[in-house]
Design a protein around this motif. Structure first.
Motif, PDB file in Angstrom:
ATOM      1  N   ILE A 237      17.826  89.375 125.898  1.00 13.91           N
ATOM      2  CA  ILE A 237      18.975  89.105 125.031  1.00 13.91           C
ATOM      3  C   ILE A 237      20.112  88.592 125.905  1.00 13.91           C
ATOM      4  CG2 ILE A 237      20.612  90.074 123.381  1.00 13.91           C
ATOM      5  CD1 ILE A 237      18.554  92.242 122.761  1.00 13.91           C
ATOM      6  N   PRO A 238      20.437  87.290 125.824  1.00  9.93           N
ATOM      7  CA  PRO A 238      21.487  86.727 126.692  1.00  9.93           C
ATOM      8  C   PRO A 238      22.856  87.303 126.356  1.00  9.93           C
ATOM      9  CG  PRO A 238      20.119  85.000 125.700  1.00  9.93           C
ATOM     10  CD  PRO A 238      19.831  86.269 124.961  1.00  9.93           C
ATOM     11  N   PRO A 239      23.779  87.281 127.320  1.00  9.06           N
ATOM     12  CA  PRO A 239      25.141  87.749 127.035  1.00  9.06           C
ATOM     13  C   PRO A 239      25.832  86.839 126.027  1.00  9.06           C
ATOM     14  CG  PRO A 239      25.020  86.717 129.202  1.00  9.06           C
ATOM     15  CD  PRO A 239      23.615  86.839 128.720  1.00  9.06           C
ATOM     16  N   GLY A 240      26.680  87.425 125.206  1.00  3.58           N
ATOM     17  CA  GLY A 240      27.441  86.650 124.240  1.00  3.58           C
ATOM     18  C   GLY A 240      26.751  86.385 122.926  1.00  3.58           C
ATOM     19  N   THR A 241      25.524  86.877 122.759  1.00  5.79           N
ATOM     20  CA  THR A 241      24.793  86.599 121.516  1.00  5.79           C
ATOM     21  C   THR A 241      25.043  87.648 120.439  1.00  5.79           C
ATOM     22  OG1 THR A 241      22.852  87.719 122.441  1.00  5.79           O
ATOM     23  CG2 THR A 241      22.950  85.319 122.664  1.00  5.79           C
ATOM     24  N   HIS A 242      25.676  88.765 120.806  1.00  4.08           N
ATOM     25  CA  HIS A 242      25.989  89.810 119.829  1.00  4.08           C
ATOM     26  C   HIS A 242      27.434  90.243 120.016  1.00  4.08           C
ATOM     27  CE1 HIS A 242      21.864  90.271 118.376  1.00  4.08           C
ATOM     28  NE2 HIS A 242      21.499  90.091 119.633  1.00  4.08           N
ATOM     29  N   PRO A 243      28.168  90.447 118.910  1.00 10.38           N
ATOM     30  CA  PRO A 243      29.616  90.644 119.013  1.00 10.38           C
ATOM     31  C   PRO A 243      30.051  92.003 119.541  1.00 10.38           C
ATOM     32  CG  PRO A 243      28.902  90.857 116.741  1.00 10.38           C
ATOM     33  CD  PRO A 243      27.702  90.401 117.519  1.00 10.38           C
ATOM     34  N   ASP A 244      29.213  93.031 119.370  1.00  7.77           N
ATOM     35  CA  ASP A 244      29.633  94.364 119.787  1.00  7.77           C
ATOM     36  C   ASP A 244      28.418  95.195 120.181  1.00  7.77           C
ATOM     37  OD1 ASP A 244      28.451  95.321 117.353  1.00  7.77           O
ATOM     38  OD2 ASP A 244      30.315  94.871 116.298  1.00  7.77           O
ATOM     39  N   ARG A 245      28.686  96.395 120.678  1.00  9.51           N
ATOM     40  CA  ARG A 245      27.604  97.237 121.191  1.00  9.51           C
ATOM     41  C   ARG A 245      26.691  97.742 120.078  1.00  9.51           C
ATOM     42  NH1 ARG A 245      31.471 102.211 123.254  1.00  9.51           N
ATOM     43  NH2 ARG A 245      32.038 103.068 121.208  1.00  9.51           N
ATOM     44  N   ARG A 246      27.220  97.905 118.857  1.00  9.05           N
ATOM     45  CA  ARG A 246      26.370  98.322 117.752  1.00  9.05           C
ATOM     46  C   ARG A 246      25.295  97.282 117.471  1.00  9.05           C
ATOM     47  NH1 ARG A 246      27.141 101.671 113.233  1.00  9.05           N
ATOM     48  NH2 ARG A 246      29.321 102.001 113.825  1.00  9.05           N
ATOM     49  N   ALA A 247      25.700  96.013 117.378  1.00  9.74           N
ATOM     50  CA  ALA A 247      24.749  94.940 117.108  1.00  9.74           C
ATOM     51  C   ALA A 247      23.768  94.777 118.270  1.00  9.74           C
ATOM     52  CB  ALA A 247      25.500  93.630 116.867  1.00  9.74           C
ATOM     53  N   LEU A 248      24.273  94.942 119.484  1.00  3.83           N
ATOM     54  CA  LEU A 248      23.406  94.796 120.660  1.00  3.83           C
ATOM     55  C   LEU A 248      22.365  95.913 120.716  1.00  3.83           C
ATOM     56  CD1 LEU A 248      22.873  93.076 123.137  1.00  3.83           C
ATOM     57  CD2 LEU A 248      24.619  94.388 124.368  1.00  3.83           C
ATOM     58  N   ALA A 249      22.762  97.124 120.408  1.00  4.60           N
ATOM     59  CA  ALA A 249      21.823  98.242 120.384  1.00  4.60           C
ATOM     60  C   ALA A 249      20.763  98.040 119.306  1.00  4.60           C
ATOM     61  CB  ALA A 249      22.572  99.554 120.153  1.00  4.60           C
ATOM     62  N   HIS A 250      21.185  97.568 118.140  1.00  4.27           N
ATOM     63  CA  HIS A 250      20.237  97.334 117.046  1.00  4.27           C
ATOM     64  C   HIS A 250      19.234  96.255 117.422  1.00  4.27           C
ATOM     65  CE1 HIS A 250      18.752  97.220 112.936  1.00  4.27           C
ATOM     66  NE2 HIS A 250      18.853  95.906 112.964  1.00  4.27           N
ATOM     67  N   ALA A 251      19.694  95.196 118.078  1.00  2.00           N
ATOM     68  CA  ALA A 251      18.786  94.111 118.465  1.00  2.00           C
ATOM     69  C   ALA A 251      17.789  94.558 119.527  1.00  2.00           C
ATOM     70  CB  ALA A 251      19.607  92.927 118.988  1.00  2.00           C
ATOM     71  N   SER A 252      18.157  95.562 120.317  1.00  3.92           N
ATOM     72  CA  SER A 252      17.288  96.039 121.396  1.00  3.92           C
ATOM     73  C   SER A 252      16.320  97.112 120.937  1.00  3.92           C
ATOM     74  CB  SER A 252      18.150  96.612 122.531  1.00  3.92           C
ATOM     75  OG  SER A 252      19.093  95.674 122.999  1.00  3.92           O
ATOM     76  N   GLN A 253      16.544  97.658 119.749  1.00  5.22           N
ATOM     77  CA  GLN A 253      15.752  98.769 119.234  1.00  5.22           C
ATOM     78  C   GLN A 253      14.285  98.364 119.077  1.00  5.22           C
ATOM     79  OE1 GLN A 253      17.310 101.811 118.077  1.00  5.22           O
ATOM     80  NE2 GLN A 253      15.273 102.678 117.842  1.00  5.22           N
ATOM     81  N   PRO A 254      13.355  99.214 119.497  1.00  5.32           N
ATOM     82  CA  PRO A 254      11.941  98.890 119.306  1.00  5.32           C
ATOM     83  C   PRO A 254      11.556  98.907 117.843  1.00  5.32           C
ATOM     84  CG  PRO A 254      12.180 101.126 120.104  1.00  5.32           C
ATOM     85  CD  PRO A 254      13.544 100.509 120.163  1.00  5.32           C
ATOM     86  N   SER A 255      10.495  98.213 117.529  1.00  2.45           N
ATOM     87  CA  SER A 255      10.005  98.196 116.153  1.00  2.45           C
ATOM     88  C   SER A 255       9.428  99.553 115.791  1.00  2.45           C
ATOM     89  CB  SER A 255       8.930  97.115 115.994  1.00  2.45           C
ATOM     90  OG  SER A 255       7.862  97.352 116.897  1.00  2.45           O
ATOM     91  N   ALA A 256       9.253  99.785 114.509  1.00  2.00           N
ATOM     92  CA  ALA A 256       8.692 101.053 114.038  1.00  2.00           C
ATOM     93  C   ALA A 256       7.272 101.212 114.551  1.00  2.00           C
ATOM     94  CB  ALA A 256       8.707 101.096 112.510  1.00  2.00           C
ATOM     95  N   PRO A 257       6.845 102.447 114.854  1.00  2.00           N
ATOM     96  CA  PRO A 257       5.468 102.673 115.278  1.00  2.00           C
ATOM     97  C   PRO A 257       4.471 102.212 114.233  1.00  2.00           C
ATOM     98  CG  PRO A 257       6.826 104.625 115.642  1.00  2.00           C
ATOM     99  CD  PRO A 257       7.633 103.670 114.812  1.00  2.00           C
ATOM    100  N   GLU A 258       3.281 101.860 114.687  1.00  2.00           N
ATOM    101  CA  GLU A 258       2.232 101.453 113.759  1.00  2.00           C
ATOM    102  C   GLU A 258       1.893 102.613 112.827  1.00  2.00           C
ATOM    103  OE1 GLU A 258      -0.984 100.316 116.230  1.00  2.00           O
ATOM    104  OE2 GLU A 258       0.191  98.880 117.366  1.00  2.00           O
TER     105      GLU A 258
END
Length: 277
Positions: A237-258
């Motif tokens: 995830i490059p810098p500047g692609t998400h406006p705040d730490r909430r959005a950045l954390a959500h984008a980094s979150q792993p997908s749900a388990p199978e």
């Protein structure tokens, strides 16, 4: 212990399945002996620090996991050089060498790890950033220290869940540490960790959860048969692609388990596992 700390409902009794087949005790002892030998070698060589090529560090980390009897599968592209926040879900003490095999980095660790035999000394000499998890007031200072390390060009590894989960479910990523990446203007590298049996089914032997002790977990892994660690290096995830730490954390979150990984003991009355999106 402060009530603000993240916790997981996972416990050895509820989440760790009895081994379907275990290796013989002498073989397990040999595995633990090999792990101890590699850890001691790491401590002896740790004063050399950055003079050791990253490729050698990665090989040593993979060898450490293999010595415990765990096969390693790494997929995805290599992380970029320079300052980087490496984030992953947290299941086991094995996660640490697995992520170091992806890219050697300074580790954000709880202060209790300093007291671990052998591994604690290795973490300290490796430049770990220790955090007092029960002191909320210490958190801003820790974020500043992480940002400073990132600005200096270091990679820092963080487990944003703040607690280990068994792998059948996971917790949400806490936002605070992502502020360090925003402040330093560095990319975030999400990594997914999963443990399986060789037949593809979920393997819970590696889970280090609840009241588990390090020695009990070490012995369980050493006796496990055909355990595989899967490391998925997700798109950076490059810098500047998400406006705040909430959005950045959500984008980094792993997908749900199978679906096959859903643990009935962790499912709430509403039919969803705690921590699942």
């Amino acid at each position: 212990m402060s009530i603000w700390l993240p916790t997981a409902p996972c416990t050895p009794g509820a989440c760790v399945e009895p081994a379907r087949a275990a290796v013989a005790v002498p073989r397990a002892v040999l595995r633990l002996t090999a792990v101890a030998a590699l850890l001691l070698a790491g401590i002896v060589l740790s004063p050399l620090g950055r003079t050791i090529p990253a490729e050698w560090v990665g090989r040593w980390c993979r060898a450490l996991v293999r010595a415990a009897g765990v096969r390693v599968r790494i997929t995805g592209s290599a992380p970029p050089a320079g300052g980087l926040l490496l984030v992953a879900n947290h299941v086991s003490w094995l996660d640490v060498p697995l992520l170091a095999a992806v890219r050697p980095a300074r580790m954000l660790a709880k202060t209790e790890i300093r007291q671990w035999p052998v591994a604690g000394a290795l973490a300290a000499r490796g430049g770990a950033l220790f955090i007092e998890r029960d002191r909320l007031r210490a958190l801003p200072g820790t974020v500043d220290r992480i940002a400073g390390a990132l600005r200096a060009g270091a990679a820092v590894t963080v487990f944003p869940e703040g607690s280990t989960w068994c792998g059948r479910a996971h917790g949400r990523f806490r936002r605070a540490v992502f502020q360090a990446a925003l402040d330093a203007g560095v990319p975030v590298q999400p990594v997914g960790l999963r443990y399986r049996r060789r037949d593809g089914g979920p393997g819970t032997a590696a889970a280090f959860v609840g009241e588990d002790t390090l020695l009990a977990s070490l012995w369980r892994v050493a006796r496990a048969r055909d355990l595989v660690a899967e490391v998925e290096i997700r798109p950076v995830i490059p810098p500047g692609t998400h406006p705040d730490r909430r959005a950045l954390a959500h984008a980094s979150q792993p997908s749900a388990p199978e679906p096959a990984w859903t643990h009935a003991a962790l499912v709430t009355a509403g039919g969803r596992a705690p921590g699942a999106p």
